[in-house]
Motif scaffolding. Structure first.
Motif, PDB file in Angstrom:
ATOM      1  N   ALA A 178       0.831  -1.211   0.000  1.00 21.98           N
ATOM      2  CA  ALA A 178       0.000   0.000   0.000  1.00 21.98           C
ATOM      3  C   ALA A 178       0.865   1.261   0.000  1.00 21.98           C
ATOM      4  CB  ALA A 178      -0.926  -0.003   1.217  1.00 21.98           C
ATOM      5  N   ILE A 179       1.879   1.304   0.853  1.00 19.47           N
ATOM      6  CA  ILE A 179       2.711   2.507   0.923  1.00 19.47           C
ATOM      7  C   ILE A 179       3.573   2.648  -0.328  1.00 19.47           C
ATOM      8  CG2 ILE A 179       4.618   3.602   2.142  1.00 19.47           C
ATOM      9  CD1 ILE A 179       3.474   2.860   4.695  1.00 19.47           C
ATOM     10  N   ALA A 180       4.110   1.535  -0.821  1.00 21.17           N
ATOM     11  CA  ALA A 180       4.917   1.595  -2.038  1.00 21.17           C
ATOM     12  C   ALA A 180       4.079   2.113  -3.206  1.00 21.17           C
ATOM     13  CB  ALA A 180       5.486   0.213  -2.356  1.00 21.17           C
ATOM     14  N   ALA A 181       2.833   1.622  -3.321  1.00 21.18           N
ATOM     15  CA  ALA A 181       1.943   2.083  -4.388  1.00 21.18           C
ATOM     16  C   ALA A 181       1.610   3.561  -4.208  1.00 21.18           C
ATOM     17  CB  ALA A 181       0.664   1.243  -4.391  1.00 21.18           C
ATOM     18  N   PHE A 182       1.388   3.973  -2.965  1.00 19.92           N
ATOM     19  CA  PHE A 182       1.077   5.373  -2.681  1.00 19.92           C
ATOM     20  C   PHE A 182       2.224   6.282  -3.104  1.00 19.92           C
ATOM     21  CE2 PHE A 182       1.461   9.007   0.212  1.00 19.92           C
ATOM     22  CZ  PHE A 182       0.245   9.636  -0.001  1.00 19.92           C
ATOM     23  N   VAL A 183       3.463   5.886  -2.775  1.00 23.14           N
ATOM     24  CA  VAL A 183       4.632   6.703  -3.110  1.00 23.14           C
ATOM     25  C   VAL A 183       4.782   6.828  -4.628  1.00 23.14           C
ATOM     26  CG1 VAL A 183       7.161   6.785  -3.045  1.00 23.14           C
ATOM     27  CG2 VAL A 183       5.881   6.219  -0.969  1.00 23.14           C
ATOM     28  N   VAL A 184       4.629   5.728  -5.347  1.00 18.32           N
ATOM     29  CA  VAL A 184       4.789   5.749  -6.807  1.00 18.32           C
ATOM     30  C   VAL A 184       3.672   6.546  -7.474  1.00 18.32           C
ATOM     31  CG1 VAL A 184       4.803   4.341  -8.904  1.00 18.32           C
ATOM     32  CG2 VAL A 184       6.061   3.576  -6.879  1.00 18.32           C
ATOM     33  N   ILE A 185       2.408   6.213  -7.142  1.00 15.69           N
ATOM     34  CA  ILE A 185       1.261   6.881  -7.775  1.00 15.69           C
ATOM     35  C   ILE A 185       1.225   8.358  -7.391  1.00 15.69           C
ATOM     36  CG2 ILE A 185      -1.262   6.975  -7.867  1.00 15.69           C
ATOM     37  CD1 ILE A 185      -1.238   3.913  -7.457  1.00 15.69           C
ATOM     38  N   GLY A 186       1.438   8.645  -6.089  1.00 14.17           N
ATOM     39  CA  GLY A 186       1.419  10.037  -5.628  1.00 14.17           C
ATOM     40  C   GLY A 186       2.542  10.852  -6.244  1.00 14.17           C
ATOM     41  N   GLY A 187       3.725  10.255  -6.365  1.00 16.01           N
ATOM     42  CA  GLY A 187       4.851  10.963  -6.965  1.00 16.01           C
ATOM     43  C   GLY A 187       4.586  11.308  -8.421  1.00 16.01           C
ATOM     44  N   ARG A 262      14.310   1.207   4.495  1.00 19.29           N
ATOM     45  CA  ARG A 262      12.936   1.019   4.965  1.00 19.29           C
ATOM     46  C   ARG A 262      12.372   2.322   5.530  1.00 19.29           C
ATOM     47  NH1 ARG A 262      12.964  -2.669   9.293  1.00 19.29           N
ATOM     48  NH2 ARG A 262      15.181  -3.129   9.241  1.00 19.29           N
ATOM     49  N   ILE A 263      13.147   2.969   6.373  1.00 21.99           N
ATOM     50  CA  ILE A 263      12.705   4.240   6.953  1.00 21.99           C
ATOM     51  C   ILE A 263      12.626   5.313   5.871  1.00 21.99           C
ATOM     52  CG2 ILE A 263      13.408   6.126   8.489  1.00 21.99           C
ATOM     53  CD1 ILE A 263      14.408   3.974  10.432  1.00 21.99           C
ATOM     54  N   GLY A 264      13.612   5.302   4.966  1.00 21.46           N
ATOM     55  CA  GLY A 264      13.637   6.306   3.897  1.00 21.46           C
ATOM     56  C   GLY A 264      12.414   6.245   3.001  1.00 21.46           C
ATOM     57  N   ILE A 265      12.015   5.039   2.608  1.00 23.71           N
ATOM     58  CA  ILE A 265      10.870   4.895   1.699  1.00 23.71           C
ATOM     59  C   ILE A 265       9.548   5.064   2.430  1.00 23.71           C
ATOM     60  CG2 ILE A 265       9.600   3.285   0.218  1.00 23.71           C
ATOM     61  CD1 ILE A 265      12.285   2.101  -0.618  1.00 23.71           C
ATOM     62  N   PHE A 266       9.370   4.310   3.514  1.00 28.92           N
ATOM     63  CA  PHE A 266       8.045   4.240   4.133  1.00 28.92           C
ATOM     64  C   PHE A 266       7.690   5.479   4.945  1.00 28.92           C
ATOM     65  CE2 PHE A 266       9.179  -0.438   3.951  1.00 28.92           C
ATOM     66  CZ  PHE A 266       8.484  -0.635   2.769  1.00 28.92           C
ATOM     67  N   TYR A 267       8.646   6.084   5.608  1.00 28.32           N
ATOM     68  CA  TYR A 267       8.349   7.288   6.391  1.00 28.32           C
ATOM     69  C   TYR A 267       8.621   8.553   5.594  1.00 28.32           C
ATOM     70  CZ  TYR A 267       7.327   4.841  10.724  1.00 28.32           C
ATOM     71  OH  TYR A 267       6.734   4.060  11.678  1.00 28.32           O
ATOM     72  N   LEU A 268       9.893   8.808   5.298  1.00 28.65           N
ATOM     73  CA  LEU A 268      10.230  10.036   4.586  1.00 28.65           C
ATOM     74  C   LEU A 268       9.585  10.075   3.208  1.00 28.65           C
ATOM     75  CD1 LEU A 268      13.991  10.424   5.568  1.00 28.65           C
ATOM     76  CD2 LEU A 268      12.133  11.970   6.148  1.00 28.65           C
ATOM     77  N   GLY A 269       9.616   8.950   2.494  1.00 21.93           N
ATOM     78  CA  GLY A 269       9.062   8.918   1.147  1.00 21.93           C
ATOM     79  C   GLY A 269       7.577   9.221   1.114  1.00 21.93           C
ATOM     80  N   SER A 270       6.803   8.559   1.975  1.00 24.28           N
ATOM     81  CA  SER A 270       5.351   8.742   1.936  1.00 24.28           C
ATOM     82  C   SER A 270       4.936  10.131   2.436  1.00 24.28           C
ATOM     83  CB  SER A 270       4.649   7.651   2.757  1.00 24.28           C
ATOM     84  OG  SER A 270       5.022   7.714   4.115  1.00 24.28           O
ATOM     85  N   ILE A 271       5.584  10.645   3.470  1.00 23.95           N
ATOM     86  CA  ILE A 271       5.254  11.983   3.970  1.00 23.95           C
ATOM     87  C   ILE A 271       5.645  13.036   2.930  1.00 23.95           C
ATOM     88  CG2 ILE A 271       5.717  13.704   5.762  1.00 23.95           C
ATOM     89  CD1 ILE A 271       4.006  11.382   6.710  1.00 23.95           C
ATOM     90  N   PHE A 272       6.778  12.824   2.271  1.00 22.83           N
ATOM     91  CA  PHE A 272       7.215  13.739   1.211  1.00 22.83           C
ATOM     92  C   PHE A 272       6.160  13.812   0.110  1.00 22.83           C
ATOM     93  CE2 PHE A 272       9.400  14.225  -2.930  1.00 22.83           C
ATOM     94  CZ  PHE A 272       9.957  15.492  -2.748  1.00 22.83           C
ATOM     95  N   VAL A 273       5.605  12.672  -0.280  1.00 22.96           N
ATOM     96  CA  VAL A 273       4.584  12.645  -1.333  1.00 22.96           C
ATOM     97  C   VAL A 273       3.337  13.404  -0.891  1.00 22.96           C
ATOM     98  CG1 VAL A 273       2.966  11.118  -2.557  1.00 22.96           C
ATOM     99  CG2 VAL A 273       5.399  10.552  -2.462  1.00 22.96           C
ATOM    100  N   VAL A 274       2.916  13.228   0.368  1.00 24.21           N
ATOM    101  CA  VAL A 274       1.763  13.981   0.884  1.00 24.21           C
ATOM    102  C   VAL A 274       2.005  15.481   0.743  1.00 24.21           C
ATOM    103  CG1 VAL A 274       0.449  14.588   2.959  1.00 24.21           C
ATOM    104  CG2 VAL A 274       0.998  12.195   2.495  1.00 24.21           C
ATOM    105  N   LEU A 275       3.211  15.912   1.104  1.00 22.15           N
ATOM    106  CA  LEU A 275       3.533  17.344   1.129  1.00 22.15           C
ATOM    107  C   LEU A 275       3.698  17.957  -0.258  1.00 22.15           C
ATOM    108  CD1 LEU A 275       5.992  17.287   4.152  1.00 22.15           C
ATOM    109  CD2 LEU A 275       3.759  18.416   4.089  1.00 22.15           C
ATOM    110  N   ILE A 276       4.002  17.158  -1.259  1.00 22.63           N
ATOM    111  CA  ILE A 276       4.095  17.726  -2.605  1.00 22.63           C
ATOM    112  C   ILE A 276       2.776  17.611  -3.362  1.00 22.63           C
ATOM    113  CG2 ILE A 276       6.587  17.399  -2.815  1.00 22.63           C
ATOM    114  CD1 ILE A 276       6.096  14.932  -4.527  1.00 22.63           C
TER     115      ILE A 276
END
Length: 484
Positions: A178-187, A262-276
């Motif tokens: 779910a988070i990996a898909a969110f990061v890719v689609i959101g980005g 793991r921390i880079g993608i799931f935490y920083l990555g997903s929050i970064f996508v929300v903010l952009i």
């Protein structure tokens, strides 16, 4: 008690690695795929999904720095823990290491505090899951849903460690996908590359277009740290679970080496996508939650329900792991004479049944308190266990300072994972964590939690010191172990 601490090593497994008992009575029922997913999913708690909105509101885009600082602390702590766990896989993990390196009082204190933290989490997660399920099927009251969830996952843990591993494999798998898909689609949507997206595709503009990168000042970064630090608790679970695997050293090494991405993608990555995808002060983030708001901005239908399913999965995963972790810590405490001896007994399936049931009973009681006295008794339990994560990390740091010398003296070939820049980075991590502890005492939002947590910690340490002076619970012969 020997003046020179020694290491203990679980004897080699024999026979079928999937069923073979270890010398402590547990069975090596966790497969490599179970441990891999436990390691990956362990850093993804329900707090990431439901708590990130408040952190964004407090710090704006600068919350990324808060996540990065806490993530860095976790990476360093996990590296230290991995160094010790790779040399000595144990169901007691850092509690057992503290026992040997710092003294009986340290292992007793941090073990019980950690157990207390996770049994309170049982109640929190059971209630959170019940709220979601009640929203779907309101005919069943919330308390009944909480009871059902607790009973099902208790049965799973009582079945075998493989049952826990299998459930966690799928729970964690759903979170990860779910988070990996969110990061890719959101980005893709943020940069206007997603066909049919409703998002304007502003690129990186939202990081600065609503008052700058630090709209609430540099001090908000520290406030953000306090708000996100506890969502990282759980990274260390894999070091407890490794003791019930056929290849514990390999599992710990792999988990330790992968914690950065793991921390880079799931935490920083997903929050970064929300903010952009959205300005940090967009009202929908506070109203719907950061991930639902972000999905809505892309134009994904039924985003709220999709996220509820993912959050429920995260809740069940956390509850499942909380019960497993609490029971294994209780089991280890029982082995070392710091808990009733019955906690250290395993049944024919290699499951510490009494330790599981004791943890569940406290969890059930906490659920009852949450419904009966949410603002008094349960609030005390919640606040008095809240800062345990920081205490655990500090104990791991101080333990590793001494444990490195023990490993080098007794079995240098076991030092397969090494803390970077030892001892300087260890001391720097101690300084960072200590700063957060002190800052909480001066921060209005964190003071009560820290004061109550310190009070409970002082009581537990006091009990440990009194027990040690009275000579209670002497070590058994099998607790005097050496690395071979």
């Amino acid at each position: 008690m020997p003046t020179q601490p020694t290491l203990e090593r679980v004897s080699d497994h024999t026979g079928d690695p999937g069923q073979s008992p270890s010398s402590d009575g547990l069975k090596a029922g966790l497969k490599n795929r179970h441990l891999s997913m436990i390691a990956i999913g362990g850093v993804i708690g329900a707090g990431l999904f439901v708590g990130s909105a408040s952190g964004i509101a407090a710090a704006g885009p600068a919350i990324l720095i808060s996540y990065a600082v806490v993530g860095m602390m976790v990476v360093f702590v996990m590296r230290m823990l991995g160094e010790m766990a790779a040399a000595y896989p144990s169901s007691g993990s850092f509690s057992a290491y503290a026992d040997r390196a710092l003294g009986r009082w340290a292992g007793f204190s941090i073990g019980w505090l950690y157990w207390f933290f996770w049994v309170v989490v049982l109640a929190v997660e059971a209630t959170a899951g019940a709220v979601i399920l009640n929203g779907w099927i309101p005919a069943v009251p919330q308390w009944a849903w909480a009871l059902i969830v607790m009973i099902v996952l208790t049965a799973t843990n009582l079945g075998s460690v493989a049952s826990y591993g299998e459930f966690e494999f799928w729970f964690a798998g759903i979170k990860v996908v779910a988070i990996a898909a969110f990061v890719v689609i959101g980005g893709l949507a943020a940069f206007g590359l997603l066909p049919g997206s409703d998002n304007p595709g502003a690129g990186l503009a939202h990081l600065t277009d609503a008052g700058g990168f630090m709209p609430n000042g540099a001090g908000s970064i520290l406030t953000g740290i306090l708000m996100v630090v506890f969502s990282f608790m759980g990274s260390e679970i894999v070091t407890l679970a490794a003791g019930e695997s056929a290849e514990p050293q390999r599992a710990v090494t792999k988990a330790t080496n992968s914690v950065i991405w793991r921390i880079g993608i799931f935490y920083l990555g997903s929050i970064f996508v929300v903010l952009i995808l959205l300005p940090w002060n967009d009202p929908s983030i506070a109203e719907k939650g950061s991930y639902v708001a972000a999905l809505d901005s892309i134009g994904i239908p039924h985003a709220g329900e999709i996220m509820n399913v993912i959050v429920l999965t995260a809740v069940l995963s956390c509850l499942n792991s909380a019960l497993y972790t609490a029971s294994r810590m209780a089991f280890s405490l029982g082995q070392r004479g710091d808990a009733p001896k019955s906690f250290a007994r395993t049944n024919s399936r290699g499951v510490p049944q009494v330790a599981i049931l004791a943890s569940v009973v406290f969890g059930f009681a906490a659920v009852f308190f949450n419904y009966k006295w949410p603002d008094t008794v349960f609030a005390f339990l919640l606040n008095s266990s809240g800062a345990v994560a920081l205490f655990v990390w500090l104990v791991i740091c101080f333990t590793q300072l001494k444990f490195r010398g023990i490993i080098l003296r007794e079995a240098p070939e076991k030092l397969v994972v090494k803390m970077w820049l030892f001892p300087y980075l260890t001391w720097a991590t101690i300084g960072m964590i200590s700063f957060v502890v002190v800052y909480m005492l001066f921060d209005a939002s964190g003071r009560e939690q820290m004061v109550l947590s310190l009070l409970v910690a002082a009581i537990v340490v006091g009990i440990a010191v009194v027990r040690e002076r009275l000579g209670a619970g002497q070590r058994g012969a099998k607790d005097e172990i050496t690395l071979s």
